[in-house]
Design an enzyme around this catalytic site. Structure first.
Site, PDB file in Angstrom:
ATOM      1  N   LYS A   7       0.967  -1.022  -0.575  1.00  0.00           N
ATOM      2  CA  LYS A   7       0.237  -0.009  -0.225  1.00  0.00           C
ATOM      3  C   LYS A   7       0.454   1.188   0.052  1.00  0.00           C
ATOM      4  O   LYS A   7       2.055   1.579   0.386  1.00  0.00           O
ATOM      5  CB  LYS A   7      -0.622  -0.104   1.380  1.00  0.00           C
ATOM      6  CG  LYS A   7      -1.588   1.271   1.549  1.00  0.00           C
ATOM      7  CD  LYS A   7      -2.795   1.017   0.619  1.00  0.00           C
ATOM      8  CE  LYS A   7      -3.764   2.718   0.851  1.00  0.00           C
ATOM      9  NZ  LYS A   7      -4.646   3.354   0.062  1.00  0.00           N
ATOM     10  N   CYS A  37      -0.875  11.878  -5.890  1.00  0.00           N
ATOM     11  CA  CYS A  37      -1.528  12.723  -4.944  1.00  0.00           C
ATOM     12  C   CYS A  37      -1.507  14.097  -4.464  1.00  0.00           C
ATOM     13  O   CYS A  37      -0.919  14.411  -4.927  1.00  0.00           O
ATOM     14  CB  CYS A  37      -1.072  11.974  -3.280  1.00  0.00           C
ATOM     15  SG  CYS A  37      -0.666   9.955  -3.669  1.00  0.00           S
ATOM     16  N   GLY A  60      -8.134   8.389   0.587  1.00  0.00           N
ATOM     17  CA  GLY A  60      -7.108   9.142   1.489  1.00  0.00           C
ATOM     18  C   GLY A  60      -6.563   9.141   1.896  1.00  0.00           C
ATOM     19  O   GLY A  60      -5.916   9.137   3.425  1.00  0.00           O
ATOM     20  N   LEU A  61      -5.376   7.705   1.287  1.00  0.00           N
ATOM     21  CA  LEU A  61      -4.554   5.999   1.560  1.00  0.00           C
ATOM     22  C   LEU A  61      -4.159   5.997   3.088  1.00  0.00           C
ATOM     23  O   LEU A  61      -3.544   6.750   4.259  1.00  0.00           O
ATOM     24  CB  LEU A  61      -2.948   7.888   0.933  1.00  0.00           C
ATOM     25  CG  LEU A  61      -2.558   8.118   0.364  1.00  0.00           C
ATOM     26  CD1 LEU A  61      -2.140   9.163   0.092  1.00  0.00           C
ATOM     27  CD2 LEU A  61      -2.678   6.877  -0.984  1.00  0.00           C
ATOM     28  N   ILE A 107      -1.835   3.603 -14.750  1.00  0.00           N
ATOM     29  CA  ILE A 107      -2.076   4.257 -14.955  1.00  0.00           C
ATOM     30  C   ILE A 107      -2.212   4.482 -13.508  1.00  0.00           C
ATOM     31  O   ILE A 107      -3.159   3.017 -12.838  1.00  0.00           O
ATOM     32  CB  ILE A 107      -3.274   5.164 -15.499  1.00  0.00           C
ATOM     33  CG1 ILE A 107      -4.545   4.598 -15.314  1.00  0.00           C
ATOM     34  CG2 ILE A 107      -2.548   5.507 -17.124  1.00  0.00           C
ATOM     35  CD1 ILE A 107      -5.462   5.136 -16.217  1.00  0.00           C
ATOM     36  N   GLY A 140      -4.358  -0.555 -14.060  1.00  0.00           N
ATOM     37  CA  GLY A 140      -5.834   0.086 -15.439  1.00  0.00           C
ATOM     38  C   GLY A 140      -6.763  -0.833 -16.101  1.00  0.00           C
ATOM     39  O   GLY A 140      -6.792  -0.513 -17.212  1.00  0.00           O
ATOM     40  N   GLY A 141      -7.907  -1.514 -15.605  1.00  0.00           N
ATOM     41  CA  GLY A 141      -8.421  -1.760 -15.655  1.00  0.00           C
ATOM     42  C   GLY A 141      -8.354  -3.448 -16.739  1.00  0.00           C
ATOM     43  O   GLY A 141      -8.964  -4.113 -17.870  1.00  0.00           O
ATOM     44  N   LYS A 173       4.747   6.221 -10.781  1.00  0.00           N
ATOM     45  CA  LYS A 173       3.024   5.704 -10.518  1.00  0.00           C
ATOM     46  C   LYS A 173       2.342   7.073 -11.133  1.00  0.00           C
ATOM     47  O   LYS A 173       2.075   8.000 -10.351  1.00  0.00           O
ATOM     48  CB  LYS A 173       2.672   4.894  -9.337  1.00  0.00           C
ATOM     49  CG  LYS A 173       0.715   5.175  -9.287  1.00  0.00           C
ATOM     50  CD  LYS A 173       0.457   3.221  -9.970  1.00  0.00           C
ATOM     51  CE  LYS A 173      -0.959   2.383  -9.965  1.00  0.00           C
ATOM     52  NZ  LYS A 173      -1.030   2.821  -8.760  1.00  0.00           N
ATOM     53  N   GLY A 206     -10.995   0.311 -13.030  1.00  0.00           N
ATOM     54  CA  GLY A 206     -11.790  -1.251 -13.253  1.00  0.00           C
ATOM     55  C   GLY A 206     -12.190  -0.910 -14.935  1.00  0.00           C
ATOM     56  O   GLY A 206     -11.567   0.166 -15.410  1.00  0.00           O
ATOM     57  N   GLY A 243      -5.574  -4.031  -9.947  1.00  0.00           N
ATOM     58  CA  GLY A 243      -6.224  -3.238  -8.627  1.00  0.00           C
ATOM     59  C   GLY A 243      -7.522  -3.730  -8.288  1.00  0.00           C
ATOM     60  O   GLY A 243      -8.052  -5.186  -7.780  1.00  0.00           O
TER      61      GLY A 243
HETATM   62  C1  LIG Z   1      -9.543   0.766  -2.815  1.00  0.00           C
HETATM   63  C2  LIG Z   1      -8.032   0.978  -4.072  1.00  0.00           C
HETATM   64  C3  LIG Z   1      -7.392   2.587  -3.121  1.00  0.00           C
HETATM   65  C4  LIG Z   1      -6.265   2.191  -4.088  1.00  0.00           C
HETATM   66  N1  LIG Z   1      -5.431   2.784  -3.208  1.00  0.00           N
HETATM   67  C5  LIG Z   1      -3.953   3.344  -4.189  1.00  0.00           C
HETATM   68  C6  LIG Z   1      -2.727   3.351  -4.106  1.00  0.00           C
HETATM   69  O1  LIG Z   1      -2.937   3.171  -2.676  1.00  0.00           O
HETATM   70  N2  LIG Z   1      -1.657   3.905  -3.681  1.00  0.00           N
HETATM   71  C7  LIG Z   1      -1.844   3.802  -5.200  1.00  0.00           C
HETATM   72  O2  LIG Z   1      -0.837   4.170  -6.059  1.00  0.00           O
HETATM   73  N3  LIG Z   1      -2.596   3.162  -5.696  1.00  0.00           N
HETATM   74  C8  LIG Z   1      -4.114   3.009  -5.460  1.00  0.00           C
HETATM   75  N4  LIG Z   1      -5.047   2.358  -6.120  1.00  0.00           N
HETATM   76  C9  LIG Z   1      -4.939   2.906  -7.858  1.00  0.00           C
HETATM   77  C10 LIG Z   1      -4.553   1.427  -8.134  1.00  0.00           C
HETATM   78  O3  LIG Z   1      -3.489   0.671  -7.826  1.00  0.00           O
HETATM   79  C11 LIG Z   1      -4.745   1.480  -9.202  1.00  0.00           C
HETATM   80  O4  LIG Z   1      -4.072   1.975 -10.228  1.00  0.00           O
HETATM   81  C12 LIG Z   1      -6.406   1.479  -9.749  1.00  0.00           C
HETATM   82  O5  LIG Z   1      -7.476   1.257  -9.438  1.00  0.00           O
HETATM   83  C13 LIG Z   1      -6.555   1.265 -11.445  1.00  0.00           C
HETATM   84  O6  LIG Z   1      -6.158  -0.102 -11.955  1.00  0.00           O
HETATM   85  P1  LIG Z   1      -7.408  -0.841 -11.768  1.00  0.00           P
HETATM   86  O7  LIG Z   1      -8.776  -0.580 -12.705  1.00  0.00           O
HETATM   87  O8  LIG Z   1      -6.873  -2.305 -12.096  1.00  0.00           O
HETATM   88  O9  LIG Z   1      -8.173  -0.538 -10.466  1.00  0.00           O
HETATM   89  C14 LIG Z   1      -6.222   1.969  -5.368  1.00  0.00           C
HETATM   90  C15 LIG Z   1      -7.659   1.849  -6.449  1.00  0.00           C
HETATM   91  C16 LIG Z   1      -8.187   1.187  -5.417  1.00  0.00           C
HETATM   92  C17 LIG Z   1      -9.788   0.807  -5.660  1.00  0.00           C
END
Ligand SMILES: Cc1cc2nc3c(=O)[nH]c(=O)nc-3n(C[C@H](O)[C@H](O)[C@H](O)COP(=O)(O)O)c2cc1C
Length: 312
Positions: free
Chosen positions: A46, A130, A74-75, A192, A249-250, A164, A221, A271
């Site tokens: 995380k 962020c 909010g991290l 992304i 991303g997706g 990132k 997603g 993710g």
């Molecule tokens: C619940 C949640 C928490 C996330 N927290 C972070 C994070 O702490 N740091 C980060 O770089 N990206 C974070 N992301 C973004 C994901 O790493 C990823 O870039 C984004 O969701 C797109 O990928 P996906 O479509 O496979 O989810 C978060 C995404 C989700 C859904």
């Protein structure tokens, strides 16, 4: 035909093409240990900050459609010192460990990168998606701040440092970011982060679906895949094999993984599919990728990487 999905990011070997993305289910040690036991080819932790954070008030995450999420977390994290400790404990799983860091000032970024340069992680992913200084855009959208950040953090140690990145929508921004990445010899990029500041409304309650930030949330997603594919391709064209690329991303299926590979990604982070379906996603996405590779007569990631063709 035997097909391998072994790959590497910045010289660090991954046993398969698919691993988790920072965020979903990778905050507590128990979650990271589950990733260690899963088919995720790396353990990405995380995003951590200097101080532990509770994150935003709930509801802060909601499902939209079958494969989408909106969130404004909010991290929430345990503070970077815990993740430095975890990196040593997680070594026993024998797979690469990735730190993800976010500062609220340039000095905080330096402290975080320095700490992980001395830790047991294999890669350091700097999250520039962020908000940083109040009233300024997020670092990834502010090329002046990006230059300062890279000039201060790139020389802090030998472990590969990556960015990132948020999504970009304009070729001029891809050009500017690619120039910075090459100037400072960034080792990898992850494209992304979630699509920022989207709004989702419940028409029956007439309210926002998410509580923080007047309902504004990051979108992730399946729906964002065309945007992440475009960003992966844009950086693949501009960074010409000198910088490794993590797609994110997706990616929810083996077919998606194959598309990211054709676009030029070295590996795929997942993710939303992990948040929704659990650790099985790493197994079925990689298996689906093998099926696609076989169908097209490729026997390795290298053979298929970047082989996207354009209509004449
Ligand atoms: C619940 C949640 C928490 C996330 N927290 C972070 C994070 O702490 N740091 C980060 O770089 N990206 C974070 N992301 C973004 C994901 O790493 C990823 O870039 C984004 O969701 C797109 O990928 P996906 O479509 O496979 O989810 C978060 C995404 C989700 C859904």
């Amino acid at each position: 035909m035997s097909v391998s999905t072994k790959t590497s990011i910045a010289g660090v070997e991954l046993d398969s093409y698919v691993c988790n993305a920072s965020g979903p289910k990778c905050t507590a040690y128990s979650e990271l240990a589950e990733l260690g036991k899963s088919d995720s080819s790396a353990i990405i932790m995380k995003t951590c900050t200097i101080q532990p954070r509770e994150g935003n008030p709930k509801p802060r995450l909601a499902r939209i459609g079958e494969h989408g999420l909106v969130q404004s977390m909010g991290l929430p994290n345990l503070g970077y010192k815990k993740y430095v400790e975890f990196s040593t404990k997680l070594k026993k799983y024998g797979k690469p460990i990735v730190a993800s860091v976010a500062g609220f000032s340039l000095n905080e970024y330096i402290t975080l990168v320095e700490a992980f340069q001395k830790s047991d992680v294999d890669l350091i992913e700097v999250n520039v998606g962020c908000p940083n200084i109040e009233g300024k855009p997020q670092v990834g959208y502010d090329f002046g701040q990006m230059r300062d950040l890279l000039s201060l953090t790139c020389g802090l140690g030998k472990k590969p440092l990556g960015l990132k990145l948020p999504p970009y929508f304009d070729p001029a921004h891809w050009d500017a970011m690619a120039d910075l990445i090459l100037d400072y010899r960034v080792s990898f990029v992850s494209c992304i982060n979630s699509l920022g500041n989207t709004l989702t409304i419940d028409p029956w309650t007439r309210k926002t679906i998410i509580k923080p930030k007047k309902g504004l949330a990051g979108l992730s997603g399946e729906t964002i895949k065309p945007i992440s594919l475009a960003n992966v391709r844009a950086f693949c064209e501009r960074l010409g094999g000198k910088v490794s690329i993590f797609a994110v991303g997706g990616g929810v299926s083996g077919v998606d993984a194959f598309e990211f590979l054709l676009a030029g990604a070295d590996a795929l982070q997942v993710g939303t599919a992990f948040e929704i379906n659990g650790a099985d996603c790493f197994t079925y996405i990689n298996k689906g990728l093998i099926t696609m590779l076989k169908y097209h007569g490729f026997s390795s990631i290298e053979e298929a990487k970047g082989k996207l063709e354009y209509l004449q």
